[in-house]
Design a protein around this motif. Sequence first.
Motif, PDB file in Angstrom:
ATOM      1  N   MET A  47      -4.628  -0.345  -2.083  1.00 25.98           N
ATOM      2  CA  MET A  47      -3.172  -0.414  -2.224  1.00 25.98           C
ATOM      3  C   MET A  47      -2.583   0.938  -2.588  1.00 25.98           C
ATOM      4  SD  MET A  47      -2.356  -4.028  -4.137  1.00 25.98           S
ATOM      5  CE  MET A  47      -0.602  -3.641  -4.127  1.00 25.98           C
ATOM      6  N   VAL A  51      -0.172   2.016   0.173  1.00 22.87           N
ATOM      7  CA  VAL A  51       1.196   1.679  -0.239  1.00 22.87           C
ATOM      8  C   VAL A  51       1.804   2.814  -1.052  1.00 22.87           C
ATOM      9  CG1 VAL A  51       2.632   0.027  -1.476  1.00 22.87           C
ATOM     10  CG2 VAL A  51       0.621  -0.759  -0.224  1.00 22.87           C
ATOM     11  N   GLN A  57       3.358  -2.025  -6.224  1.00 21.66           N
ATOM     12  CA  GLN A  57       1.961  -2.415  -6.439  1.00 21.66           C
ATOM     13  C   GLN A  57       1.831  -3.354  -7.633  1.00 21.66           C
ATOM     14  OE1 GLN A  57       0.461   2.017  -5.145  1.00 21.66           O
ATOM     15  NE2 GLN A  57      -0.929   0.844  -6.417  1.00 21.66           N
ATOM     16  N   ASN A  81      10.595  -1.790  -2.548  1.00 23.28           N
ATOM     17  CA  ASN A  81      10.540  -0.512  -1.838  1.00 23.28           C
ATOM     18  C   ASN A  81      11.737  -0.268  -0.935  1.00 23.28           C
ATOM     19  OD1 ASN A  81       8.250   0.450  -2.993  1.00 23.28           O
ATOM     20  ND2 ASN A  81       6.918   0.146  -1.239  1.00 23.28           N
TER      21      ASN A  81
END
Length: 227
Positions: A47, A51, A57, A81
């Motif tokens: 992640m 990401v 997260q 996001n």
Amino acid sequence: MRSFWRTLDRETLRDIALVCVADALVGASFGAIAVSGGLDAWVPVAMSLLVFAGGAQFAAIGVVLSGGGAVAAVVTGLVLNARLLPFGFAVSDVLAGRGRLLGAHLIMDEAVAFTLRHSDRRRRRATFWTCGVALFVVWNVAVVLGAFAGEIIGDTGALGLDAAFPAVLLALVLPALRDRSTRNAALLGAAVALATTPLLPAGVPVLLALAGLVLYVPGLRRREVAR
């Protein structure tokens, strides 16, 4: 290359270093929380690489660990996001040319905040890439270490690591609040977020906080006209 780094002032380098320290603590906390919650170590590591957004997260991991499905976790991360879209427009000048895709991956609150301090394009570019690359490296290394230490740490919340990140960000934001229009916009955004947090899903209040821009944009235009 040497002239590129010389465009950075000591104050900016100091602040980037402080944020890196805070991110290291939070990244280690994230890795530890994910693993101690029952996930395999590769999950938080993957992640962080793919990401690379701390808030998203933590939110996604929180959904999964509380029993939610993968779809709910992904949607939660995407909502958080969504704020990065206007951030991308704000620093679009530093992303032009080679490395555009990598630069887009490095867009985050801290890098954008430091970049917006400067008006000179060369200094903006140096600030963005220095902050982005430094935080990417520090965050991912910290997550790996935290993931391996997850079983040993136990109750990560008892250590209070999560508080380090917002505390440092607040210290960095305070100088900008001396400007009246910025301060008013921040207060309005904070009020909207606080008022809607008990009523709306996680992430939505953060987006609604952008309403504070209605007070900031007119002041920005007046300063541009004054120039």
